[in-house]
Structure formats: structure tokens, C-alpha cells
Design a protein around this motif. Structure first.
Motif, short mmCIF file in Angstrom:
data_model
loop_
_atom_site.label_atom_id
_atom_site.label_comp_id
_atom_site.label_asym_id
_atom_site.label_seq_id
_atom_site.Cartn_x
_atom_site.Cartn_y
_atom_site.Cartn_z
N UNK A 9 17.74 -23.13 -1.62
CA UNK A 9 16.49 -22.40 -1.58
C UNK A 9 16.33 -21.44 -2.75
N UNK A 10 15.43 -20.48 -2.57
CA UNK A 10 15.13 -19.49 -3.61
C UNK A 10 15.27 -18.10 -3.00
N UNK A 11 15.91 -17.21 -3.72
CA UNK A 11 16.06 -15.82 -3.29
C UNK A 11 14.89 -14.99 -3.81
N UNK A 12 14.26 -14.25 -2.92
CA UNK A 12 13.27 -13.25 -3.29
C UNK A 12 13.78 -11.87 -2.90
N UNK A 13 13.28 -10.84 -3.57
CA UNK A 13 13.77 -9.48 -3.31
C UNK A 13 12.60 -8.50 -3.24
N UNK A 14 12.59 -7.70 -2.18
CA UNK A 14 11.73 -6.52 -2.10
C UNK A 14 12.66 -5.32 -1.96
N UNK A 15 12.84 -4.52 -3.02
CA UNK A 15 13.86 -3.47 -3.00
C UNK A 15 13.46 -2.27 -2.15
N UNK A 16 14.25 -2.04 -1.09
CA UNK A 16 13.99 -0.92 -0.19
C UNK A 16 15.26 -0.11 0.06
N UNK A 17 16.27 -0.30 -0.80
CA UNK A 17 17.55 0.35 -0.58
C UNK A 17 17.66 1.69 -1.26
N UNK A 18 18.89 2.18 -1.28
CA UNK A 18 19.17 3.49 -1.89
C UNK A 18 19.28 3.38 -3.40
N UNK A 19 20.08 2.42 -3.88
CA UNK A 19 20.31 2.29 -5.32
C UNK A 19 19.50 1.19 -5.97
N UNK A 20 19.37 0.05 -5.26
CA UNK A 20 18.59 -1.09 -5.76
C UNK A 20 19.06 -1.57 -7.13
N UNK A 21 20.36 -1.58 -7.35
CA UNK A 21 20.88 -1.94 -8.67
C UNK A 21 20.65 -3.40 -9.02
N UNK A 22 20.72 -4.29 -8.04
CA UNK A 22 20.46 -5.70 -8.32
C UNK A 22 19.00 -5.89 -8.72
N UNK A 23 18.10 -5.25 -8.00
CA UNK A 23 16.68 -5.35 -8.32
C UNK A 23 16.38 -4.80 -9.71
N UNK A 24 17.00 -3.69 -10.06
CA UNK A 24 16.81 -3.12 -11.41
C UNK A 24 17.27 -4.12 -12.47
#
Length: 287
Positions: free
Chosen positions: A80-95
């Protein structure tokens, strides 16, 4: 495309849960073909991902922090495909993937972003997306969680708390025919650049090159460490001659004492561990 969103209301110490209805409104306004459910956590989340794939979902979206992304990736296992909605504390992967923190912009990216095949790490039978670190960085994350500290200020307090008691462990590091042994301040390796809420720990890391970047900081005097630390946020800490960046596909770290290894918001303790880079393993929607 069909999206299934796994929403973690406990991300960012529960602050994510307060944004649930905001997310629902944006999803409706952007007219996504989606289903949504709260994560069950750990193995439960992995089973939720597997069930979504069985239903024919195209994109499984991790709506949470780095730990949520880790759980979703371990459910996808390259499918499949990974999607991301960053709602965490650091969100380093999203950055690192250039995914905006703003919910509306992140949802728009799910519709219009580019799909790339990225490298994923494997350790102890578990996949990880971002950076795995041990030594000072592992101890800082452990203390940050133990003291229930959040944000940049909390991380800074944890840094100085750790510094008072930190023992420089002796480690042997080997990768792709190279071996190094000595006392370390930290070892970090991964496929992304950011760690610990915005530190550009591996500034030249490329998630599509088939290699980990491997950063080794030899034993650094506490005063020198304090002076070098602010440079990490600019990715300029590598000017310190005690810090070297290498590249490797398989990395083994061994010590005669237990090491705290931190990765994607998770932690394990071990005296010896092997990391393997899995090239172009997972499709992800990124900026």
C-alpha cells in the motif's frame, strides 16, 4: 484513491484528540474518499492496518506522531501507500518528508503530493522510518519520557538532566567492512534527517539512496557538548572534529553495558543490535 485514517488521540500527550473534529471537517471539505478510526496501539494498530489493506484501501494514513507512523509502517510491511497527518510532539519524520503540520495543508498533500518509494530501516525484527539513536540521545529521550517533559523547553531540561549523570559507553560499531571502537557520546543512524523535535542530526541523509547515514560522536567534554548542541538545529554540528558521518547498509552496535536505543518515538534496551537498510521498501506521500 481510498484512504483509511488511523487517528491516535493520545499523540502529543493527548493534545491530538482535541483536534479530531477539526480533522473531520477538513476531510469533508476536501472531499476525500475516506474511513477513519482511533488506533488501538502497538499490535492492535498493526492489525487495523492489515484489515484496511484487506478491504482494498489504497492509502493508510497515520494521524499522530512518529510512534503512530512506526506502527502503521509495521502493519503495511511495504504494501500500500503510507500517508501522514502530523499530530505528534516532535513530528520529525513528517519534517523530513516535508509534510506540513497544518491539518488542511497535510490533507491537501494527501490528495496532491508525490508518491515516492523510500528506504526503511529494520532492527530486531521491527521496521523503523526515521533515526535510531543511542548514547546521549537515547538517554535524553528516556529521561524526557520519565520526567513527562514536552516541547523544546522540556527537551532542553532533559538534555541538562542527562548531562549530569551521563556515562560515555564504550561501543564497537561496524558497517560495510568498516569497524570503529571507543567511548561515544552518541551514535545515530537513519534514512531521514530530523530527530528529537527538530534537531537536524543527520543533515545529509537521503531516504531514497539505499544507505543509512551513520553519525558517530566520540567522547566529547560536557562543556564542548553544550557549545556544540545548538548547532544541531542548523545541521552544522558536524564541524566538530569529534563528529563523523559515514554511510552503510548494515550496521552493528555492541557494548558490554545496556544501551538505550531510541527510534520513531519508541525505545528498546540491548547490549548488541543490528540495523539493516531496506531500499525503496515503502511508498509514501511526501512533499
Amino acid at each position: 484513491m481510498k484512504y483509511h485514517i488511523l487517528f491516535n488521540p493520545t499523540s502529543n500527550r493527548g493534545r491530538a484528540g482535541k483536534r479530531y473534529h477539526e480533522l473531520l471537517n477538513v476531510l469533508e471539505e476536501e472531499n476525500l474518499d475516506y474511513t477513519i478510526e482511533f488506533t488501538l496501539g502497538k499490535e492492535g494498530t498493526i492489525k487495523q492496518v492489515e484489515e484496511a489493506l484487506r478491504r482494498g484501501v489504497d492509502v493508510v494514513v497515520a494521524a499522530g506522531g512518529d510512534g503512530t507512523i512506526n506502527e502503521v509502517v509495521n502493519g503495511l510491511k511495504g504494501r500500500g501507500i503510507l500517508g501522514i497527518i502530523p499530530l505528534g510532539r516532535g513530528n520529525d519524520i513528517a519534517i523530513s518528508y516535508r509534510i506540513p503540520r497544518d491539518i488542511r495543508k497535510a490533507v491537501k498533500l494527501l490528495k496532491n503530493g508525490i508518491i515516492k518509494e523510500v528506504d526503511i530501516g529494520l532492527l530486531d525484527g521491527r521496521y523503523f522510518v526515521g533515526i535510531a539513536g543511542t548514547g546521549f540521545v537515547g538517554d535524553v529521550n528516556y529521561n524526557s519520557n520519565k520526567l513527562n517533559l514536552t516541547g523544546f523547553k522540556g527537551y532542553l531540561i532533559s538534555v541538562f538532566t542527562t548531562l549530569k549523570e551521563f556515562k560515555y559507553p564504550e561501543c564497537e560499531v561496524s558497517f560495510d567492512g568498516i569497524s570503529w571502537k571507543g567511548r561515544i557520546t552518541l551514535i545515530a543512524l537513519g534514512n531521514t534527517s530530523y530527530y528529537g523535535g527538530g534537531m537536524k542530526l543527520l543533515p545529509t541523509s537521503d531516504p531514497e539512496d539505499g544507505y543509512f547515514d551513520v553519525g558517530i560522536a566520540q567522547k566529547i567534554h560536557p562543556i564542548e557538548l553544550i557549545l556544540t548542541f545548538p548547532l544541531v538545529y542548523l545541521g552544522k554540528h558536524t564541524i566538530n572534529p569529534h563528529i563523523k558521518i559515514y554511510r552503510g547498509r548494515e550496521v552493528r552496535i555492541a557494548s558490554d553495558k545496556d544501551l538505550i536505543i531510541s527510534f520513531d518515538g519508541e525505545m528498546i534496551v540491548s547490549k548488541e543490535i543490528k540495523f539493516t537498510n531496506v531500499p525503496k521498501f515503502q511508498k509514501v506521500i511526501r512533499g
